[in-house]
Design an enzyme around this catalytic site. Structure first.
Site, PDB file in Angstrom:
ATOM      1  N   GLU A  21       0.800  -1.225   0.000  1.00 17.61           N
ATOM      2  CA  GLU A  21       0.000   0.000   0.000  1.00 17.61           C
ATOM      3  C   GLU A  21       0.837   1.282   0.000  1.00 17.61           C
ATOM      4  OE1 GLU A  21      -3.278   0.044  -0.307  1.00 17.61           O
ATOM      5  OE2 GLU A  21      -3.342  -2.150  -0.371  1.00 17.61           O
ATOM      6  N   SER A  24     -44.888 -25.237  47.848  1.00 15.42           N
ATOM      7  CA  SER A  24     -44.323 -25.342  49.197  1.00 15.42           C
ATOM      8  C   SER A  24     -43.013 -24.596  49.372  1.00 15.42           C
ATOM      9  CB  SER A  24     -44.126 -26.809  49.561  1.00 15.42           C
ATOM     10  OG  SER A  24     -45.395 -27.455  49.674  1.00 15.42           O
TER      11      SER A  24
END
Length: 815
Positions: A86, A466
């Site tokens: 690049e 319960s």
């Protein structure tokens, strides 16, 4: 000399014209040039990641895949690959590359086309942050001026780091860290040279040149990058030769999920979105560390899944999910079957398969992978026919009674062996937390998040049965009852004038013991005793006491059915309330986020939970101490009675032994555990909550359809003695998951009993009457009392005292 003078004058004039043009262009585009100062504090769009407490990734949220990296952590060959391809003069120019510009200009003049760009890495960074990819002259001019600004603001390393983290590299990956993970499932330091070159070649055309979409073009581009690296002497000829001949190894990888825990991670996502907004939460790179430990969370998920499959197996096989061909039709070809199976998504541990052949007591089935596996008799002999929740067919003798060729079925791999399975119909939830701090250790909201995103652990309010009784008994202990108080366990007939009917609460099972101590009544979950206690304390007073445990008033029904568990709570609410019995009477606040960092690991905040404090700390530091809701003595007495629910009492040798409803927890062989089962009418909802001082876990099992009972299972002669039979209840439908999970959660944990606090005394009482006893045999035991509540009379061998004398407040509702 005259010629040289004219040449210099010409160069000067053209140079001056060029400078004037640049100045003119600058002022022409100046208003359109953004400030690059934002790059100093740029926040890259990075997905939010959610981790376990010990750092395992459990989920990721956000559109863009990005794993920010610092320049110092980028391997040198990867840096060289980008620079060679690049911008090889990146560290030498000032943001623009005059040589590159001249080269591009020559190409433009000679061909008339913009074939070759002259963009430096700095210019690409300018375009990526502030401009578009449009090939226009005015954009290039802006790009140049922005690049010059960037070079004045940032160092070369800062520019390169931003570029490598910002750049688009295909398949929703942004930045080299994400690209390494998406294409190769690796960290940067694990990449090979050809893999690095492949990534470095992507910026030119990330969609067209990526190795997943177009491996041929990607390989050609990779080799161009390698050629540039060779030309710039970043690699040797031998390294080049090996790399250009390397095969394409890229394939799509998802996020590196190390433990998939979708229910807890969805809670994190919802919290973060509410706190920060969707865009900030998803794109700010938050790394959220939950309170759950990976091993504990995995054990919770497995226990819930295994328990639901166990329920489903004892209730029968519901048959195939589809039939591809009938017995009188030609079987499908393998390719045709595989193609159809690949359209059927797996659900949790279940894989779709098709039966291809059936023998006497075995079958061959084909998986979506094209693999044929064998199901032996032990993998399917459970599968008697399902009739309804309460009825199952006879035990099968052959495989043909269960499955036939052409059937699509579910299979599950258990301990490296494939077994016939099916998608469980009931649902379940599990919450495990530290009762001293509220830290959630594990949370599961259902069998499969893919199947249902409804988080039953925090969203499903179900009747608790319960599991409400410890709170009822706590209210009784605050009203001068003791664990030795005798209550009559006998049927109740209560005429309701307004309805014109009698209310007859029953025990489950419908068995009554007569006069019974409160400790044993709680341990054996006697319904009528719970009703009598609430009548003795008073309905309103009992309900108000229950609200102390953090429950909402609208969920606590103010009727006598409250004593039997008509209150509707979520598993998390139940776990929070029960924690008061484990921590000495404090109301903790459950939390599931331990800490947060940014994408680079910088600390953003840590949890500051309420914690259990002693009385002195509570006075001096009220902002971090969990509030006290019941006395430490009350909490201990309830917790100690709940130990009897697991270990029972009496003497089996003398035929006075009895078991509590939670006896299955004895399998853990720990004397520091207490617990309570819970079952509603018709076993629509089943629960188990159990704990020691440091770990409390609540399990719920039931159908999402709150009108559907869990039913019952009959004996299956193929399965042996260890199977669960009879009506479903908290002890059978929920507790097995609790036992399996706690075996792992407590594996490395030392015993953590709940110690008796100051203010309690322990005296020997008679088991039948609850009065003081001088005997030291199977007819007596030591019992805990608050000072001032100890019985004042001794039991007489020849009946000098009634079972209720000096032990019970006067009430007309005793019997």
């Amino acid at each position: 000399m005259n010629l040289l003078k004219r040449l210099l004058q010409t160069v000067f004039v053209f140079g001056l014209i060029g400078v004037l043009i640049l100045i003119g262009l600058y002022f022409y585009v100046k208003s359109d040039i953004p400030s690059v100062k934002v790059l100093k504090d740029v926040q890259l769009q990075t997905p939010m990641q959610v981790f376990t407490r010990d750092g395992k990734l459990i989920n990721q949220f956000g559109e863009k895949r990005r794993i920010p990296v610092q320049i110092a952590d980028v391997p040198e060959p990867l840096l060289n690959a980008f620079l060679a391809t690049e911008d090889n003069r990146f560290y030498d120019h000032f943001g623009i590359d005059p040589i590159g510009i001249v080269r591009s200009f020559i190409v433009l003049v000679s061909t008339g086309q913009k074939k070759q760009g002259a963009s430096t890495i700095t210019m690409q960074l300018a375009r990526n942050f502030f401009l578009t990819r449009e090939k226009a002259y005015i954009r290039k001019v802006k790009e140049i001026f922005i690049a010059l600004h960037i070079e004045r603001l940032l160092s070369k390393d800062e520019i390169l780091e931003l570029y490598l983290n910002k750049i688009e590299l295909g398949h929703r990956s942004f930045g080299i860290g994400a690209a390494a993970q998406v294409y190769y499932g690796k960290e940067l330091r694990q990449l090979t040279l050809p893999q690095m070159a492949m990534i470095a070649g992507l910026p030119k055309a990330p969609s067209a040149l990526n190795p997943i979409r177009n491996p041929t073009r990607a390989k050609a581009r990779r080799n161009v990058v390698l050629g540039r690296m060779l030309a710039e002497k970043y690699i040797t000829q031998a390294e080049y030769n090996d790399a250009v001949n390397a095969p394409i190894t890229a394939k799509r990888h998802g996020a590196e999920i190390e433990l998939y825990a979708p229910y807890i991670s969805e809670m994190v996502r919802a919290y973060m979105v509410e706190k920060y907004g969707t865009d900030t939460a998803y794109n700010s790179g938050f790394r959220v560390y939950t309170t759950v430990d990976s091993a504990t969370q995995a054990a919770a998920q497995q226990a819930l899944i295994d328990n639901l499959h166990a329920y489903d197996k004892r209730h029968g096989f519901r048959g195939p999910t589809a039939t591809y061909w009938q017995e009188d039709e030609l079987p499908w070809q393998k390719e045709q079957i595989v193609a159809r199976l690949q359209k059927v998504k797996a659900i949790a541990p279940l894989q779709a398969a098709v039966v291809t052949a059936v023998e006497e007591q075995s079958a061959s089935v084909l998986l979506r992978t094209g693999e044929t596996i064998n199901l032996d008799w032990s993998a399917m002999h459970w599968a008697r026919a399902y009739i309804n929740e309460k009825r199952q067919g006879r035990a099968p003798k052959t495989a043909a009674e269960i499955i036939k060729p052409g059937m699509q079925i579910w299979v599950r791999n258990v301990d490296e062996k494939w077994r016939l399975s099916q998608l469980p119909q009931p649902s379940s939830a599990l919450v495990s937390l530290d009762p001293q701090s509220g830290q959630i250790k594990a949370l599961v909201g259902g069998y499969s998040f893919q199947q249902s995103q409804y988080n039953r652990a925090v969203q499903a309010k179900r009747q608790v049965g319960s599991n409400i009784k410890p709170f009822i008994y706590s209210a009784a202990l605050e009203s001068n009852y003791t664990l030795a108080t005798i209550i009559n366990d006998a049927p109740i007939n209560h005429w309701d004038k307004s309805l014109g009917i009698a209310w007859r609460p029953k025990n489950s099972p419908d068995v009554y013991s007569g006069p019974i101590r409160i400790r044993r009544a709680l341990a054996q979950s006697k319904n009528v005793v719970s009703v009598r206690l609430m009548r003795g304390v008073g309905l309103e007073k009992t309900a108000d006491h229950i609200l102390k445990f953090g429950f909402k008033d609208e969920d606590v029904v103010r009727s006598e059915s409250l004593a039997l568990g008509s209150a509707a709570l979520t598993p998390l609410e139940m776990a929070r309330g029960m924690s008061a019995f484990a921590n000495g009477g404090h109301l903790i606040e459950p939390y599931f986020i331990e800490r947060m960092t940014d994408s680079f690991g910088n600390e953003l905040g840590t949890a500051s939970p309420l914690r259990v404090c002693d009385e002195i700390e509570l006075e001096t530091d009220p902002y971090i101490c969990a509030p006290r809701i019941i006395s430490e003595k009350n909490a201990f007495l309830v917790a100690d009675a709940l130990k009897s629910a697991i270990w029972g009492g009496g003497s089996w040798r003398h035929k006075t032994g009895w078991t509590g409803t939670g006896w299955r927890a004895q399998a853990l062989k720990r004397k520091d555990l207490a617990g309570k089962t819970g079952t509603t009418n018709n076993a629509v909802d089943t629960w188990f909550t159990g704990f020691n001082r440091n770990v409390l876990t609540t399990i719920w099992v039931g159908f999402d359809d709150a009108s559907k009972p869990l039913g019952r299972a009959t004996y299956n002669s193929n399965l042996g003695k260890q199977q669960i039979v009879g009506g479903e209840a908290g002890a059978t439908a929920a507790q097995p998951a609790w036992v399996q999970y706690m075996r792992q959660a407590l594996k490395e944990e030392p015993l953590a009993p709940i110690d008796p606090p100051p203010g309690l005394v322990s005296v020997r009482i008679d088991l039948k009457t609850g009065l003081l006893s001088e005997k030291n045999d199977f007819t007596s035991r030591f019992e805990y009392f608050e000072r001032g509540t100890v019985p004042t009379k001794y039991v007489l061998d020849s009946g000098g005292s009634t079972p209720f004398e000096d032990s019970l407040p006067e009430t007309e509702e005793l019997f």
